[in-house]
Design a protein around this motif. Structure first.
Motif, PDB file in Angstrom:
ATOM      1  N   TYR A  32      75.819  36.896   2.098  1.00 19.84           N
ATOM      2  CA  TYR A  32      74.673  37.594   2.472  1.00 19.84           C
ATOM      3  C   TYR A  32      73.721  37.372   1.396  1.00 19.84           C
ATOM      4  O   TYR A  32      73.761  36.963   0.411  1.00 19.84           O
ATOM      5  CB  TYR A  32      75.267  39.147   1.650  1.00 19.84           C
ATOM      6  N   THR A  33      72.579  37.487   2.100  1.00 20.87           N
ATOM      7  CA  THR A  33      71.303  37.189   1.442  1.00 20.87           C
ATOM      8  C   THR A  33      70.971  38.659   0.798  1.00 20.87           C
ATOM      9  O   THR A  33      71.052  39.582   1.236  1.00 20.87           O
ATOM     10  CB  THR A  33      69.996  36.962   2.209  1.00 20.87           C
ATOM     11  N   MET A  34      70.501  38.407  -0.646  1.00 24.37           N
ATOM     12  CA  MET A  34      70.125  39.911  -1.350  1.00 24.37           C
ATOM     13  C   MET A  34      68.822  39.724  -1.822  1.00 24.37           C
ATOM     14  O   MET A  34      68.045  38.873  -1.964  1.00 24.37           O
ATOM     15  CB  MET A  34      71.085  39.874  -2.779  1.00 24.37           C
ATOM     16  N   GLY A  35      68.418  40.903  -1.864  1.00 29.39           N
ATOM     17  CA  GLY A  35      66.713  41.219  -1.921  1.00 29.39           C
ATOM     18  C   GLY A  35      66.535  42.410  -2.819  1.00 29.39           C
ATOM     19  O   GLY A  35      67.365  43.225  -3.137  1.00 29.39           O
ATOM     20  N   TRP A  36      65.444  42.387  -3.356  1.00 27.40           N
ATOM     21  CA  TRP A  36      64.710  43.499  -4.072  1.00 27.40           C
ATOM     22  C   TRP A  36      63.587  43.797  -3.329  1.00 27.40           C
ATOM     23  O   TRP A  36      62.539  43.078  -3.127  1.00 27.40           O
ATOM     24  CB  TRP A  36      64.472  42.971  -5.525  1.00 27.40           C
ATOM     25  N   THR A  99      71.449  41.594   3.338  1.00 25.91           N
ATOM     26  CA  THR A  99      71.478  41.418   4.622  1.00 25.91           C
ATOM     27  C   THR A  99      72.237  40.167   5.204  1.00 25.91           C
ATOM     28  O   THR A  99      72.454  39.012   4.080  1.00 25.91           O
ATOM     29  CB  THR A  99      69.846  41.154   5.041  1.00 25.91           C
ATOM     30  N   SER A 100      72.760  40.179   6.418  1.00 29.13           N
ATOM     31  CA  SER A 100      73.612  39.043   6.885  1.00 29.13           C
ATOM     32  C   SER A 100      72.562  38.049   7.728  1.00 29.13           C
ATOM     33  O   SER A 100      72.945  37.218   8.260  1.00 29.13           O
ATOM     34  CB  SER A 100      74.770  39.416   7.620  1.00 29.13           C
ATOM     35  N   ASN A 101      71.402  38.573   7.760  1.00 23.75           N
ATOM     36  CA  ASN A 101      70.392  37.854   8.524  1.00 23.75           C
ATOM     37  C   ASN A 101      69.700  36.700   7.679  1.00 23.75           C
ATOM     38  O   ASN A 101      69.952  36.720   6.370  1.00 23.75           O
ATOM     39  CB  ASN A 101      69.356  38.640   9.181  1.00 23.75           C
ATOM     40  N   LEU A 102      69.292  35.908   8.475  1.00 19.96           N
ATOM     41  CA  LEU A 102      68.391  34.671   7.655  1.00 19.96           C
ATOM     42  C   LEU A 102      66.965  34.507   7.865  1.00 19.96           C
ATOM     43  O   LEU A 102      66.603  33.745   7.394  1.00 19.96           O
ATOM     44  CB  LEU A 102      69.404  33.255   8.212  1.00 19.96           C
ATOM     45  N   MET A 103      66.482  35.567   8.609  1.00 18.69           N
ATOM     46  CA  MET A 103      65.024  35.347   8.945  1.00 18.69           C
ATOM     47  C   MET A 103      64.216  36.622   8.826  1.00 18.69           C
ATOM     48  O   MET A 103      65.145  37.741   8.240  1.00 18.69           O
ATOM     49  CB  MET A 103      64.758  35.049  10.276  1.00 18.69           C
ATOM     50  N   HIS A 104      63.055  36.681   8.452  1.00 20.34           N
ATOM     51  CA  HIS A 104      62.315  37.761   7.908  1.00 20.34           C
ATOM     52  C   HIS A 104      62.702  38.543   6.733  1.00 20.34           C
ATOM     53  O   HIS A 104      63.126  39.737   6.785  1.00 20.34           O
ATOM     54  CB  HIS A 104      62.243  38.872   9.242  1.00 20.34           C
ATOM     55  N   LEU A 105      62.964  37.934   5.780  1.00 21.30           N
ATOM     56  CA  LEU A 105      63.471  38.192   4.457  1.00 21.30           C
ATOM     57  C   LEU A 105      62.766  39.250   3.797  1.00 21.30           C
ATOM     58  O   LEU A 105      63.042  39.909   2.795  1.00 21.30           O
ATOM     59  CB  LEU A 105      64.341  37.267   3.620  1.00 21.30           C
ATOM     60  N   ASP A 106      61.512  39.073   4.032  1.00 19.51           N
ATOM     61  CA  ASP A 106      60.558  40.241   3.414  1.00 19.51           C
ATOM     62  C   ASP A 106      60.326  41.435   4.257  1.00 19.51           C
ATOM     63  O   ASP A 106      59.486  42.143   3.742  1.00 19.51           O
ATOM     64  CB  ASP A 106      59.063  39.434   3.301  1.00 19.51           C
ATOM     65  N   TYR A 111      67.316  44.355   6.551  1.00 18.59           N
ATOM     66  CA  TYR A 111      68.520  44.492   5.548  1.00 18.59           C
ATOM     67  C   TYR A 111      69.356  45.592   6.098  1.00 18.59           C
ATOM     68  O   TYR A 111      68.926  46.674   6.475  1.00 18.59           O
ATOM     69  CB  TYR A 111      68.003  44.879   4.098  1.00 18.59           C
ATOM     70  N   ASN A 112      70.621  45.346   6.013  1.00 19.09           N
ATOM     71  CA  ASN A 112      71.779  46.289   6.433  1.00 19.09           C
ATOM     72  C   ASN A 112      71.959  47.411   5.233  1.00 19.09           C
ATOM     73  O   ASN A 112      72.308  48.230   5.995  1.00 19.09           O
ATOM     74  CB  ASN A 112      73.060  45.414   6.787  1.00 19.09           C
ATOM     75  N   TYR A 113      72.161  47.024   4.345  1.00 21.04           N
ATOM     76  CA  TYR A 113      72.423  48.102   3.117  1.00 21.04           C
ATOM     77  C   TYR A 113      71.557  48.042   1.924  1.00 21.04           C
ATOM     78  O   TYR A 113      70.721  47.020   1.773  1.00 21.04           O
ATOM     79  CB  TYR A 113      73.802  47.475   2.652  1.00 21.04           C
ATOM     80  N   TRP A 114      71.168  49.220   1.554  1.00 13.39           N
ATOM     81  CA  TRP A 114      70.456  49.420   0.496  1.00 13.39           C
ATOM     82  C   TRP A 114      71.123  50.166  -0.767  1.00 13.39           C
ATOM     83  O   TRP A 114      72.018  51.246  -0.527  1.00 13.39           O
ATOM     84  CB  TRP A 114      69.240  50.535   0.935  1.00 13.39           C
ATOM     85  N   GLY A 115      70.709  50.207  -1.856  1.00 13.83           N
ATOM     86  CA  GLY A 115      70.970  50.981  -3.209  1.00 13.83           C
ATOM     87  C   GLY A 115      70.189  52.106  -3.154  1.00 13.83           C
ATOM     88  O   GLY A 115      69.305  52.405  -2.501  1.00 13.83           O
TER      89      GLY A 115
END
Length: 124
Positions: A32-36, A99-106, A111-115
Motif C-alpha cells: 500500500y502506498t501511504m499518504g498524508w 491506497t492500493s493504487n499507484l497513480m494520482h497519489l496527490d 485513497y481507500n482508507y483514512w484515519g
C-alpha cells in the motif's frame, strides 16, 4: 477491518518540529502506498506527502518540500511524517491515508482508507 490511527500532533512555535506517526492495522498486504493529507479551517483537504510500499519513491507537495520527510517501517506497519521548520500556515488537521493504487497519489479519491486525523497547531 482496516484502521489507521494518527498520533504526534500538538502545539508548536513557528520554526519548531513535530513528528507524526500513523499505525496501520488490518491491511492484507504491505503493498500500500501511504499518504498524508491536511485540512486547515475553512479550506479543502490537501495533499502533503506519500511514500510507496517499497520506500523507493516519495512524493511531496511543493509547500512542504525540503521541510517535511515521510518514511515508513513496514515491519511495524507505521508511516511517519517528520515536520521541520514549521510555519503557522502548516496549522491543520493531518490525516493518514492508504491506497492500493499507484497513480494520482496527490488526490483524495485515490485513497481507500483514512484515519481520524491529528491536530497540528503552529503559533507565530
Amino acid at each position: 477491518q482496516v484502521q489507521l490511527v494518527e498520533s504526534g500532533g500538538g502545539l508548536v512555535q513557528a520554526g519548531g518540529s513535530l513528528r507524526l506517526s500513523c499505525a496501520a492495522t488490518g491491511l492484507t498486504s504491505l503493498r500500500y502506498t501511504m499518504g498524508w493529507f491536511r485540512q486547515a479551517p475553512g479550506k479543502e483537504r490537501e495533499f502533503v506527502a506519500a511514500i510507496a510500499w517499497s520506500r523507493a519513491s516519495t512524493y511531496y507537495a511543493d509547500s512542504v518540500k525540503g521541510r517535511f520527510t515521510i518514511s515508513r517501517d513496514n515491519a511495524k506497519n507505521t508511516v511517519n511524517l517528520q515536520m521541520n521548520s514549521l510555519k503557522p500556515e502548516d496549522t491543520a488537521i493531518y490525516y493518514c491515508a492508504a491506497t492500493s493504487n499507484l497513480m494520482h497519489l496527490d488526490r483524495q479519491f485515490t485513497y481507500n482508507y483514512w484515519g481520524q486525523g491529528t491536530q497540528v497547531t503552529v503559533s507565530s
